[in-house]
Design a protein around this motif. Structure first.
Motif, PDB file in Angstrom:
ATOM      1  N   PHE A 214       0.838  -1.204   0.000  1.00 31.44           N
ATOM      2  CA  PHE A 214       0.000   0.000   0.000  1.00 31.44           C
ATOM      3  C   PHE A 214       0.876   1.258   0.000  1.00 31.44           C
ATOM      4  CE2 PHE A 214      -1.882   3.418   2.521  1.00 31.44           C
ATOM      5  CZ  PHE A 214      -3.047   3.666   1.825  1.00 31.44           C
ATOM      6  N   LEU A 215       1.853   1.313   0.902  1.00 32.95           N
ATOM      7  CA  LEU A 215       2.729   2.486   1.004  1.00 32.95           C
ATOM      8  C   LEU A 215       3.544   2.684  -0.271  1.00 32.95           C
ATOM      9  CD1 LEU A 215       3.968   2.004   4.663  1.00 32.95           C
ATOM     10  CD2 LEU A 215       2.549   3.907   3.827  1.00 32.95           C
ATOM     11  N   ASP A 216       4.124   1.617  -0.771  1.00 33.94           N
ATOM     12  CA  ASP A 216       4.952   1.722  -1.978  1.00 33.94           C
ATOM     13  C   ASP A 216       4.115   2.132  -3.191  1.00 33.94           C
ATOM     14  OD1 ASP A 216       7.092   0.975  -0.384  1.00 33.94           O
ATOM     15  OD2 ASP A 216       7.207  -1.070  -1.185  1.00 33.94           O
ATOM     16  N   GLN A 217       2.924   1.576  -3.292  1.00 33.47           N
ATOM     17  CA  GLN A 217       2.040   1.905  -4.406  1.00 33.47           C
ATOM     18  C   GLN A 217       1.614   3.367  -4.339  1.00 33.47           C
ATOM     19  OE1 GLN A 217      -2.031   0.327  -4.442  1.00 33.47           O
ATOM     20  NE2 GLN A 217      -1.521  -0.578  -6.442  1.00 33.47           N
ATOM     21  N   ARG A 218       1.204   3.839  -3.161  1.00 35.00           N
ATOM     22  CA  ARG A 218       0.788   5.245  -3.030  1.00 35.00           C
ATOM     23  C   ARG A 218       1.961   6.183  -3.277  1.00 35.00           C
ATOM     24  NH1 ARG A 218      -2.701   2.098  -2.688  1.00 35.00           N
ATOM     25  NH2 ARG A 218      -4.855   2.499  -2.179  1.00 35.00           N
ATOM     26  N   SER A 219       3.137   5.794  -2.821  1.00 35.62           N
ATOM     27  CA  SER A 219       4.320   6.619  -3.063  1.00 35.62           C
ATOM     28  C   SER A 219       4.595   6.725  -4.557  1.00 35.62           C
ATOM     29  CB  SER A 219       5.528   6.020  -2.337  1.00 35.62           C
ATOM     30  OG  SER A 219       6.663   6.822  -2.520  1.00 35.62           O
ATOM     31  N   GLU A 220       4.441   5.622  -5.262  1.00 33.20           N
ATOM     32  CA  GLU A 220       4.648   5.630  -6.717  1.00 33.20           C
ATOM     33  C   GLU A 220       3.611   6.506  -7.410  1.00 33.20           C
ATOM     34  OE1 GLU A 220       4.274   2.473 -10.368  1.00 33.20           O
ATOM     35  OE2 GLU A 220       5.126   1.741  -8.488  1.00 33.20           O
ATOM     36  N   TRP A 221       2.347   6.346  -7.043  1.00 30.94           N
ATOM     37  CA  TRP A 221       1.283   7.143  -7.655  1.00 30.94           C
ATOM     38  C   TRP A 221       1.468   8.630  -7.362  1.00 30.94           C
ATOM     39  CZ3 TRP A 221      -3.633   3.960  -5.950  1.00 30.94           C
ATOM     40  CH2 TRP A 221      -3.650   2.739  -6.620  1.00 30.94           C
ATOM     41  N   LEU A 222       1.733   8.930  -6.091  1.00 31.32           N
ATOM     42  CA  LEU A 222       1.922  10.337  -5.709  1.00 31.32           C
ATOM     43  C   LEU A 222       3.164  10.917  -6.373  1.00 31.32           C
ATOM     44  CD1 LEU A 222       0.978  10.016  -1.939  1.00 31.32           C
ATOM     45  CD2 LEU A 222      -0.318  11.288  -3.673  1.00 31.32           C
ATOM     46  N   GLY A 223       4.210  10.105  -6.508  1.00 22.90           N
ATOM     47  CA  GLY A 223       5.424  10.552  -7.184  1.00 22.90           C
ATOM     48  C   GLY A 223       5.176  10.859  -8.646  1.00 22.90           C
ATOM     49  N   GLU A 224       4.376  10.009  -9.293  1.00 28.83           N
ATOM     50  CA  GLU A 224       4.024  10.244 -10.691  1.00 28.83           C
ATOM     51  C   GLU A 224       3.245  11.557 -10.829  1.00 28.83           C
ATOM     52  OE1 GLU A 224       2.208   7.526 -14.242  1.00 28.83           O
ATOM     53  OE2 GLU A 224       1.070   7.526 -12.357  1.00 28.83           O
ATOM     54  N   CYS A 225       2.304  11.785  -9.921  1.00 29.71           N
ATOM     55  CA  CYS A 225       1.544  13.038  -9.941  1.00 29.71           C
ATOM     56  C   CYS A 225       2.454  14.224  -9.635  1.00 29.71           C
ATOM     57  CB  CYS A 225       0.405  12.992  -8.917  1.00 29.71           C
ATOM     58  SG  CYS A 225      -1.120  12.311  -9.588  1.00 29.71           S
ATOM     59  N   ASN A 226       3.357  14.041  -8.695  1.00 28.46           N
ATOM     60  CA  ASN A 226       4.255  15.140  -8.353  1.00 28.46           C
ATOM     61  C   ASN A 226       5.113  15.533  -9.563  1.00 28.46           C
ATOM     62  OD1 ASN A 226       5.241  16.921  -6.172  1.00 28.46           O
ATOM     63  ND2 ASN A 226       7.180  15.920  -6.646  1.00 28.46           N
ATOM     64  N   ASP A 227       5.660  14.541 -10.253  1.00 20.79           N
ATOM     65  CA  ASP A 227       6.455  14.829 -11.458  1.00 20.79           C
ATOM     66  C   ASP A 227       5.619  15.582 -12.487  1.00 20.79           C
ATOM     67  OD1 ASP A 227       8.630  13.543 -10.343  1.00 20.79           O
ATOM     68  OD2 ASP A 227       8.361  11.698 -11.504  1.00 20.79           O
ATOM     69  N   TYR A 228       4.387  15.131 -12.675  1.00 21.20           N
ATOM     70  CA  TYR A 228       3.492  15.780 -13.635  1.00 21.20           C
ATOM     71  C   TYR A 228       3.229  17.230 -13.231  1.00 21.20           C
ATOM     72  CZ  TYR A 228      -0.931  17.148 -15.739  1.00 21.20           C
ATOM     73  OH  TYR A 228      -1.927  17.845 -16.381  1.00 21.20           O
ATOM     74  N   LEU A 229       2.885  17.445 -11.945  1.00 19.65           N
ATOM     75  CA  LEU A 229       2.567  18.802 -11.490  1.00 19.65           C
ATOM     76  C   LEU A 229       3.775  19.724 -11.545  1.00 19.65           C
ATOM     77  CD1 LEU A 229       0.195  17.974  -8.500  1.00 19.65           C
ATOM     78  CD2 LEU A 229      -0.441  18.914 -10.743  1.00 19.65           C
ATOM     79  N   VAL A 230       4.939  19.209 -11.201  1.00 21.08           N
ATOM     80  CA  VAL A 230       6.158  20.021 -11.276  1.00 21.08           C
ATOM     81  C   VAL A 230       6.423  20.434 -12.725  1.00 21.08           C
ATOM     82  CG1 VAL A 230       8.676  19.925 -11.039  1.00 21.08           C
ATOM     83  CG2 VAL A 230       7.227  19.165  -9.161  1.00 21.08           C
ATOM     84  N   ASP A 231       6.241  19.505 -13.661  1.00 18.41           N
ATOM     85  CA  ASP A 231       6.510  19.789 -15.073  1.00 18.41           C
ATOM     86  C   ASP A 231       5.460  20.687 -15.721  1.00 18.41           C
ATOM     87  OD1 ASP A 231       8.778  18.256 -14.952  1.00 18.41           O
ATOM     88  OD2 ASP A 231       7.905  16.514 -15.946  1.00 18.41           O
ATOM     89  N   THR A 232       4.202  20.572 -15.289  1.00 18.13           N
ATOM     90  CA  THR A 232       3.135  21.297 -15.983  1.00 18.13           C
ATOM     91  C   THR A 232       2.630  22.516 -15.224  1.00 18.13           C
ATOM     92  OG1 THR A 232       1.445  19.849 -15.047  1.00 18.13           O
ATOM     93  CG2 THR A 232       2.359  19.242 -17.209  1.00 18.13           C
ATOM     94  N   ASN A 233       2.455  22.396 -13.925  1.00 19.32           N
ATOM     95  CA  ASN A 233       1.870  23.482 -13.130  1.00 19.32           C
ATOM     96  C   ASN A 233       2.888  24.224 -12.280  1.00 19.32           C
ATOM     97  OD1 ASN A 233      -0.588  22.719 -14.082  1.00 19.32           O
ATOM     98  ND2 ASN A 233      -1.389  21.965 -12.152  1.00 19.32           N
ATOM     99  N   LYS A 234       4.089  23.698 -12.229  1.00 25.87           N
ATOM    100  CA  LYS A 234       5.132  24.257 -11.355  1.00 25.87           C
ATOM    101  C   LYS A 234       4.657  24.248  -9.896  1.00 25.87           C
ATOM    102  CE  LYS A 234       7.529  25.100 -15.020  1.00 25.87           C
ATOM    103  NZ  LYS A 234       7.875  23.904 -15.691  1.00 25.87           N
TER     104      LYS A 234
END
Length: 167
Positions: free
Chosen positions: A76-96
Motif C-alpha cells: 500500500f505504502l509503496d504503491q501510493r508513493s509511486e502514484w503520488l510521485g508520478e503526480c508530483n512529477d506531472y505537477l512540477v513539469d506542468t503546473n510548477k
C-alpha cells in the motif's frame, strides 16, 4: 559576401535544428490520465481514507507475527508513493507545483512514507526489536514512523484548509 551570408544562414539553421532536437528528446511525457484534478483527488484519498486505514492498522491491528498484513501495508505504502510521485512529477513539469503543500513538505512526506515502509520491511524480514524485558517488540518503532508521517500529512492538510479559507 553572399557566400558568407549563406554559410551563416546554414549554421543558424543547423543550430536551430539541433536545439529543437535536443528539446524534444529531453521532454518528459506523462500518462494521459494525469490531470491536476486527478492528482488532487489522489492526494485527498491518501490524506483522508489512506491515513485512517494506516492509523487503524498501526494502532490496532499491527502484529509482527502476521507477515501478510505487513506485506499488504508495505505494498500500500509503496504503491501510493509511486502514484503520488508520478503526480508530483506531472505537477512540477506542468503546473510548477507539487502534490503536497510545498516542495519541502512533499520531500519530507515521501521520505516518511519510505521510512515507514522500510521499517515494516525490517519487521517482515525478522529483524528483532528487543524491549526492556528482552522481548521482540517492534510496535513502538512502527508507531514512531507512522506518527512522523501523520504529523507531516496533518501539516499539509492544515495548510490546504487555511488556503481554501482565504480563497
Amino acid at each position: 559576401m553572399n557566400a558568407l551570408s549563406s554559410l551563416l544562414s546554414q549554421r543558424a539553421l543547423c543550430f536551430l535544428c539541433l536545439l529543437l532536437t535536443c528539446s524534444f528528446s529531453h521532454a518528459k511525457t506523462h500518462a494521459s490520465y494525469l490531470t491536476p484534478a486527478y492528482c488532487e483527488g489522489l492526494v485527498e484519498q491518501f490524506v483522508d481514507s489512506g491515513m485512517r486505514s494506516l492509523d487503524t492498522y498501526v494502532n490496532k491491528h499491527f502484529n509482527p507475527e502476521y507477515r501478510g498484513g505487513i506485506r499488504n501495508t508495505i505494498h500500500f505504502l509503496d504503491q501510493r508513493s509511486e502514484w503520488l510521485g508520478e503526480c508530483n512529477d506531472y505537477l512540477v513539469d506542468t503546473n510548477k507545483s507539487t502534490v503536497f503543500y510545498s516542495e519541502k513538505l512533499t520531500q519530507d512526506i515521501f521520505a516518511a512514507i519510505e521510512s515507514l515502509s522500510r521499517e515494516l520491511q525490517h519487521v517482515r524480514q525478522g529483524v528483532e526489536y528487543p524491549d526492556d524485558t528482552g522481548a521482540n517488540n517492534p510496535a513502538p518503532f512502527i508507531k514512531e514512523r507512522y506518527t512522523e508521517l501523520a504529523k507531516l500529512i496533518d501539516q499539509h492538510h492544515t495548510r490546504v484548509l487555511m488556503r481554501k479559507q482565504f480563497e
